[in-house]
Design a protein around this motif. Structure first.
Motif, PDB file in Angstrom:
ATOM      1  N   LYS A   1       0.653  -1.026  -0.293  1.00  0.00           N
ATOM      2  CA  LYS A   1      -0.112   0.207   0.202  1.00  0.00           C
ATOM      3  C   LYS A   1       1.391   1.164   0.097  1.00  0.00           C
ATOM      4  O   LYS A   1       0.248   2.473  -1.011  1.00  0.00           O
ATOM      5  N   LEU A   2       1.808   1.915   0.811  1.00  0.00           N
ATOM      6  CA  LEU A   2       2.444   2.581   0.969  1.00  0.00           C
ATOM      7  C   LEU A   2       3.325   2.806  -0.511  1.00  0.00           C
ATOM      8  O   LEU A   2       4.102   3.685  -0.644  1.00  0.00           O
TER       9      LEU A   2
ATOM     10  N   LYS B   1       2.755   1.732  -3.300  1.00  0.00           N
ATOM     11  CA  LYS B   1       1.885   2.288  -4.773  1.00  0.00           C
ATOM     12  C   LYS B   1       1.384   3.604  -4.757  1.00  0.00           C
ATOM     13  O   LYS B   1       1.848   4.592  -5.455  1.00  0.00           O
ATOM     14  N   GLU B   2       1.548   4.688  -2.797  1.00  0.00           N
ATOM     15  CA  GLU B   2       1.652   5.878  -2.542  1.00  0.00           C
ATOM     16  C   GLU B   2       3.015   6.869  -3.112  1.00  0.00           C
ATOM     17  O   GLU B   2       2.790   7.229  -3.252  1.00  0.00           O
TER      18      GLU B   2
ATOM     19  N   SER C   1       3.007   6.791  -6.476  1.00  0.00           N
ATOM     20  CA  SER C   1       2.943   8.501  -7.135  1.00  0.00           C
ATOM     21  C   SER C   1       3.297   9.571  -6.868  1.00  0.00           C
ATOM     22  O   SER C   1       2.872  10.598  -7.166  1.00  0.00           O
ATOM     23  N   GLU C   2       3.821   9.714  -4.754  1.00  0.00           N
ATOM     24  CA  GLU C   2       4.684  10.544  -4.578  1.00  0.00           C
ATOM     25  C   GLU C   2       6.253  10.990  -5.581  1.00  0.00           C
ATOM     26  O   GLU C   2       6.432  12.081  -6.141  1.00  0.00           O
TER      27      GLU C   2
END
Lengths: 268, 365
Positions: free
Chosen positions: B176-177, B179-180, B183-184
């Motif tokens: 999850k992190l 994926k975040e 995009s970051e």
């Protein structure tokens, strides 16, 4: 619980052995400390509490002289040994692999393996030869001998600390425009401090404690506290020796505690 | 300036050999590469393919055995990492444990001899950029892995390098992190306009983030191109296998002409397949053709290009993978988007398959 059945505590006699071992280790020390406060001159008959023997020890000019000499020698030898050990640790962990590395390791740690009496006699003969040639009879010989003896003790914690340091930290410093000297000053050295302090303290305690090597190397009038005490014990044993030994013990405890606190808070 | 001087990083004929003689290991062989200014460039390959070595050569931690490396036109040979206009985000983050988050971020500027006020201003800019203002005075050991990742990024971006090198920076994060952070990272790259060189073994990460990808194996670049080129037109078996999922079919050549060949499919039908440049297989010989699992559709039996029997169906949430067997026994995987009104076919059922036009490609073996 399943894991409990493997516990060493369940072996018959575990408690008795543990108590006996601790008693053997610490009972003599407890008695030594106790009788340093004895009012009378006996080591076995308690005659009441007194600080008399501490007073006697402090007023004994010889005791003061040898104590100061011991502390000075330990501080000097441990300082030099720590600097050399730090350089050796950096060389053996950060210099990349080089031929003969294993032999170098062995040579640095060799004083731990060689019986002290052998080192003592070797130094005696060596120092005697230099004395004859140069006529110098100062403290230099003791400083040299103690330094050599302290190096492996200082080297081990420093190397252990260096090996746990992520080498990527130094790469990161270089990547962020630090020169090799800057990377050492800003990154490696601050992170190495717990190891260096531990190394210095170990060296200090070892030097303070050494009897055999000092006995063989010292010139006239260069008694350290341990050799002085050994000399005194050959005559009459008074609780003055207990008092000195107790102070010695307190100093060691102080150093060990400081060492524990330093490594715990800075080691994170 | 000749044409090759354009672009941020220019690598020509770089080789890197570790060791000597019989035990020599060729980590990089004949690397030629130009990375454009502001590009998000990815080095993709399995572990041991040389991608990290190439990154370390660019950073200056390794000197190439031969070849040249120029950054912004300047030759980098012999320059240490502290004298190159690049910064690195390390796989382990390598944050300085005895410094606060803010001190970590300001370290590069301090080494560059910037004034205290400039360091403070840039540090707070960077903290804002990675949304870490509240934790500026914490130690690295007091923040989470994802936060450490942000600090590592901010620290590398603070000196405003021309090129940012990222060595598998997301591999330690959970899905999850990750994926975040993907995009970051993309946002940071767009905002700063800095050239990113990103190393990963995760093909999905490479496909979603990159402008261009270099697929590496055994110290060589096998294919260089946009994610769609790499996915749709893999140059060889390794690339086809490494990127995404692929069906490999061994098929006889029925006819050749120009850039395409007609191949005989199991069951007797023919289909057109694109040929790699310069390859003209002889009619009657067999070639290996590839087709992606999502590029075939289910049709009524006997009406499509292929007939297949269902062996098993594996549910993946968004889609279902059907493991099929073709008429001649070759396996075929088909990926079908799940819909609430659809049941997966039972094992043993016979299906017709229709291949998307242009989906079949012949590989050089």
């Amino acid at each position: 619980m399943a894991e409990k059945s493997y516990s060493v505590r369940r072996i018959p006699g575990f408690g008795a052995v543990a108590v006996f071992t601790f008693a053997m280790l610490y009972l003599p020390i407890v008695i030594l400390v106790l009788f340093s406060f004895n009012a009378g001159p006996s080591q076995s008959v308690w005659e009441g509490f007194s600080l008399h023997w501490y007073e006697a020890a402090f007023q004994n000019r010889q005791v003061r002289d040898v104590s100061i000499r011991s502390l000075w020698l330990a501080a000097t030898a441990a300082s030099i040994a720590t600097v050399l050990a730090t350089l050796a640790a950096l060389g053996t962990t950060r210099g990349g692999r080089f031929p003969g590395q294993t032999i170098i390791y062995a040579l640095i740690n060799q004083p731990l393996m060689v019986p002290e009496i052998v080192t003592g006699i070797a130094l005696l003969i060596f120092v005697a030869a230099i004395k004859v040639q140069t006529g110098y009879t100062g403290m230099g010989y003791l400083v040299m001998a103690h330094t050599a003896f302290c190096i492996p003790f200082a080297y081990l914690p420093i190397r252990a600390r260096l090996e746990t340091l992520d080498a990527a930290l130094e790469s990161a410093a270089a990547d962020l425009y630090a020169s090799p000297v800057q990377a050492f000053v800003h990154i490696t050295l601050p992170l190495l401090v717990p190891g260096i302090v531990a190394g210095f303290m170990l060296g200090f305690v070892i030097s303070l404690d050494t009897v055999v090597i000092t006995e063989f190397v010292k010139s006239a009038g260069q008694d350290t506290l341990p050799t002085y005490m050994l000399g005194q014990l050959r005559r009459t044993v008074t609780p003055e020796m207990n008092a000195i030994a107790t102070l010695f013990l307190a100093l060691s405890l102080l150093i060990v505690t400081a060492f524990f606190l330093v490594t715990r808070t800075r080691g994170r | 300036m000749d044409a090759t001087d354009k672009g941020e990083i220019h690598i020509a004929g770089v080789n890197k050999v570790f060791g000597q003689g019989a035990s020599a290991f060729h980590a990089l062989t004949g690397i030629d590469l130009t990375i454009a200014t502001g590009e998000f460039f990815t080095l993709l390959g399995p572990s041991g393919c040389g991608k990290t070595t190439l990154l370390r050569v660019i950073a200056g931690f390794e000197q190439p055995t031969s070849g040249s490396l120029r950054i912004n036109g300047a030759e980098m040979a012999g320059l240490g990492p502290n004298r190159r206009p690049v910064n690195t985000v390390f796989q382990s983050y390598a944050l300085f444990p005895h410094m606060t988050v803010a001190q970590n971020i300001g370290f590069g500027l301090k080494m560059l001899g910037k004034s205290r006020s400039e360091i403070e201003a840039t540090t707070s800019d960077m903290l804002r950029l990675v949304r870490m203002e509240a934790l500026a005075e914490r130690r690295p050991s007091e923040i989470s892995g994802g936060q450490q990742q942000r600090v590592a990024l901010a620290r590398a971006l603070a000196p405003r390098p021309r090129v940012l090198l990222l060595d598998e920076p997301l591999s330690a994060l959970d899905l999850k992190l990750r994926k975040e952070m993907q995009s970051e990272l993309k946002r940071l790259q767009t905002e700063t306009g800095i050239t990113f060189v990103f190393v990963t073994h995760d093909q999905e990460e490479a496909l979603t983030m990159s402008d261009r990808i270099a697929v590496m194996s055994a110290g060589r670049i096998l294919q260089l191109g946009a994610p769609t080129d790499i996915y749709n037109a893999p140059v060889n078996r390794f690339v086809a296998d490494f990127i995404g999922e692929t069906n490999f079919l061994v098929l006889p050549v029925a006819q050749t002409g120009g850039a395409v060949a007609r191949l005989t499919l199991p069951g007797g039908n023919c289909a057109e397949a694109r040929l790699p440049e310069g390859m003209t297989p002889v009619t009657g010989t067999t070639v290996t053709a590839v087709i992606r699992p999502e590029q075939a559709a289910i049709v009524a039996p006997e009406t499509g290009d292929l007939t297949a029997r269902v062996e098993s169906a594996v549910f993946f949430g968004t889609d279902t993978h059907l493991h099929l067997t073709l008429a001649d026994g070759q396996p075929f995987v088909l990926r079908r988007q799940n819909r609430p009104d659809q049941q997966p076919p039972e094992p043993g059922a016979m299906l017709g398959l229709s291949l998307a036009s242009g989906a079949l490609r012949v590989l050089e073996d």
